[in-house]
Design a protein around this motif. Structure first.
Motif, PDB file in Angstrom:
ATOM      1  N   MET A 218     -10.579  -7.385   4.395  1.00 24.95           N
ATOM      2  CA  MET A 218     -10.195  -6.265   3.547  1.00 24.95           C
ATOM      3  C   MET A 218     -10.674  -4.945   4.162  1.00 24.95           C
ATOM      4  N   TYR A 219     -11.876  -4.933   4.717  1.00 27.88           N
ATOM      5  CA  TYR A 219     -12.360  -3.716   5.374  1.00 27.88           C
ATOM      6  C   TYR A 219     -11.467  -3.359   6.552  1.00 27.88           C
ATOM      7  N   LYS A 220     -11.120  -4.351   7.340  1.00 26.66           N
ATOM      8  CA  LYS A 220     -10.248  -4.124   8.499  1.00 26.66           C
ATOM      9  C   LYS A 220      -8.886  -3.585   8.057  1.00 26.66           C
ATOM     10  N   ASP A 221      -8.331  -4.164   7.002  1.00 25.80           N
ATOM     11  CA  ASP A 221      -7.008  -3.749   6.547  1.00 25.80           C
ATOM     12  C   ASP A 221      -7.030  -2.335   5.965  1.00 25.80           C
ATOM     13  N   ILE A 222      -8.085  -2.003   5.223  1.00 30.22           N
ATOM     14  CA  ILE A 222      -8.173  -0.655   4.647  1.00 30.22           C
ATOM     15  C   ILE A 222      -8.295   0.387   5.742  1.00 30.22           C
ATOM     16  N   THR A 223      -9.145   0.131   6.732  1.00 34.65           N
ATOM     17  CA  THR A 223      -9.321   1.115   7.799  1.00 34.65           C
ATOM     18  C   THR A 223      -8.063   1.231   8.664  1.00 34.65           C
ATOM     19  N   GLU A 224      -7.279   0.169   8.760  1.00 33.53           N
ATOM     20  CA  GLU A 224      -6.002   0.252   9.470  1.00 33.53           C
ATOM     21  C   GLU A 224      -5.054   1.202   8.737  1.00 33.53           C
ATOM     22  N   ILE A 225      -5.046   1.125   7.412  1.00 37.62           N
ATOM     23  CA  ILE A 225      -4.218   2.042   6.622  1.00 37.62           C
ATOM     24  C   ILE A 225      -4.719   3.470   6.787  1.00 37.62           C
ATOM     25  N   VAL A 226      -6.052   3.652   6.750  1.00 33.32           N
ATOM     26  CA  VAL A 226      -6.629   4.983   6.938  1.00 33.32           C
ATOM     27  C   VAL A 226      -6.210   5.554   8.289  1.00 33.32           C
ATOM     28  N   SER A 227      -6.209   4.717   9.318  1.00 40.51           N
ATOM     29  CA  SER A 227      -5.797   5.163  10.656  1.00 40.51           C
ATOM     30  C   SER A 227      -4.370   5.703  10.623  1.00 40.51           C
ATOM     31  N   ARG A 228      -3.490   5.051   9.920  1.00 37.69           N
ATOM     32  CA  ARG A 228      -2.104   5.501   9.835  1.00 37.69           C
ATOM     33  C   ARG A 228      -1.973   6.725   8.927  1.00 37.69           C
ATOM     34  N   GLN A 229      -2.802   6.807   7.899  1.00 36.31           N
ATOM     35  CA  GLN A 229      -2.766   7.986   7.029  1.00 36.31           C
ATOM     36  C   GLN A 229      -3.163   9.247   7.786  1.00 36.31           C
ATOM     37  N   LEU A 230      -4.003   9.090   8.797  1.00 34.02           N
ATOM     38  CA  LEU A 230      -4.419  10.254   9.587  1.00 34.02           C
ATOM     39  C   LEU A 230      -3.245  10.910  10.303  1.00 34.02           C
ATOM     40  N   VAL A 231      -2.152  10.184  10.455  1.00 35.38           N
ATOM     41  CA  VAL A 231      -0.947  10.787  11.033  1.00 35.38           C
ATOM     42  C   VAL A 231      -0.466  11.916  10.131  1.00 35.38           C
ATOM     43  N   LEU A 232      -0.497  11.706   8.831  1.00 28.98           N
ATOM     44  CA  LEU A 232      -0.087  12.751   7.891  1.00 28.98           C
ATOM     45  C   LEU A 232      -1.083  13.908   7.904  1.00 28.98           C
TER      46      LEU A 232
END
Length: 366
Positions: A218-232
């Motif tokens: 879950m930690y890995k998956d959340i930080t993966e989403i955060v990484s993609r959110q940084l595009v915005l």
């Protein structure tokens, strides 16, 4: 009484300090040490924080207790929304959670979704953070629209047209039920909003039958989403600084050998590794919580470079590249890891509000 893997300690009182004394609790951090009559985890906790902080903590726990039976329905509501089944989504939100849409317009359907999330997930939020975040995002997007409408429209059109922002929204929606399913291990972690001290006296005792192996992905998956959110975040930053969402600060990515490594577009930035993304966002308008996005911990989990001791509940991870020999490790307690999950979730949720603002832009602002 039968014992497995242990022997009865005859003639020893649990209260004579011969052995470390541990008083277990589900809702508060547990410490080890000498037995002190009456000093339960509850009594220790309420002496460490102010009365109003305890009232908030207690309200969160009561809300989690009251909402436990609704978790499957909440998951179904979000699934209906993701699959475009609007009527079942509206019926679920209204009948089970008493959240109703004003109409079938896209903006009202989205309003229902985010009202539902706010209502169900509030025990995990910091007081006032959602409102402050929404105000910040709407102010920034509104100012960009007024000062440079054409460039702002181009940014919105690209993240919408590629399906990026909608896919990112759906990824966020999958995390919320997983956080609710982890609430038993997150309960004592919520207390650290008021007293965040991971001292050596803290004993990371088992507070549920689940452990690190259950939650590490879950930690890995959340930080993966955060990484993609940084595009915005980067796209908005480029609009603010240079009036073009694809234009990064020249030379910001220059390597030691002098070669320019600056992304040439927002699309190229999306492929930059998570650990380097913030390096390309100059003087960012958005402050990211460092403790929430530990890239070394994330990479260790992603590459199966972790060990977990179920007895001591200590996590050992190897963040460095050392070939076949893994000698230099870092460690943390399980309760501290769960705190990282909570902080990472909050960062994801904060940036989800930016997704919401971008979704509302063509509905309302344009």
């Amino acid at each position: 009484m039968k014992f497995s893997g242990a022997e009865r300690a005859e003639g020893i009182s649990p209260f004579d300090n011969t052995n470390p004394f541990v008083d277990l609790h589900l809702d508060f951090p547990v410490y080890m040490g000498e037995y002190v009559m009456g000093m339960t985890p509850f009594m220790r906790a309420i002496t460490q924080i102010r009365p109003e902080e305890y009232q908030l903590h207690n309200a969160r726990l009561n809300a989690l207790n009251a909402g436990a039976d609704n978790v499957p329905f909440f998951r179904n509501c979000l699934k209906f929304y993701r699959n475009g089944k609007i009527k079942p989504f509206q019926n679920c939100a209204r009948q089970r959670f008493r959240v109703a849409a004003d109409s079938d317009l896209p903006q009202d359907i989205n309003a229902t979704l985010y009202s539902l999330i706010a209502k169900v997930m509030w025990p995990f939020a910091l007081p006032g953070q959602d409102r402050d975040t929404v105000d910040q995002y709407m102010r920034v997007i509104s100012e960009l629209s007024q000062s440079n409408r054409q460039a702002t429209d181009a940014f919105i059109d690209e993240v919408h047209g590629t399906g990026f922002v909608k896919a990112l929204q759906h990824d966020c929606l999958e995390i919320y039920p997983r956080i609710l399913n982890a609430e038993l291990a997150l309960r004592p972690v919520l207390f650290y909003d008021f007293d965040c001290d991971f001292s050596e006296t803290l004993l990371p005792v088992r507070v549920s039958t689940h452990d690190f192996e259950m939650y590490k992905d879950m930690y890995k998956d959340i930080t993966e989403i955060v990484s993609r959110q940084l595009v915005l975040i980067a796209g908005v930053n480029n609009l603010i600084k240079r009036g073009n969402h694809n234009e990064f600060q020249p030379g910001i990515g220059r390597l030691p050998n002098g070669r320019d490594f600056t992304p040439q577009s927002l699309n190229a930035f999306a492929d930059v590794p998570f650990g380097r993304k913030m390096d390309f966002i100059d003087d960012s308008w958005f402050t990211l919580e460092d403790a929430a996005t530990d890239n070394q911990l994330r990479n260790s989990i992603a590459h199966y470079k972790t060990n977990y001791d179920e007895v001591s509940q200590v996590i050992e991870y190897f963040p460095r590249r050392e070939g076949m020999e893994e000698e230099r490790s870092e460690s943390m307690q399980f309760i501290e890891f769960m705190r990282r999950i909570l902080l990472a979730y909050r960062e994801m949720h904060r940036m989800h509000h930016l997704i919401k603002a971008i979704l509302y832009y063509p509905m309302l602002m344009r």
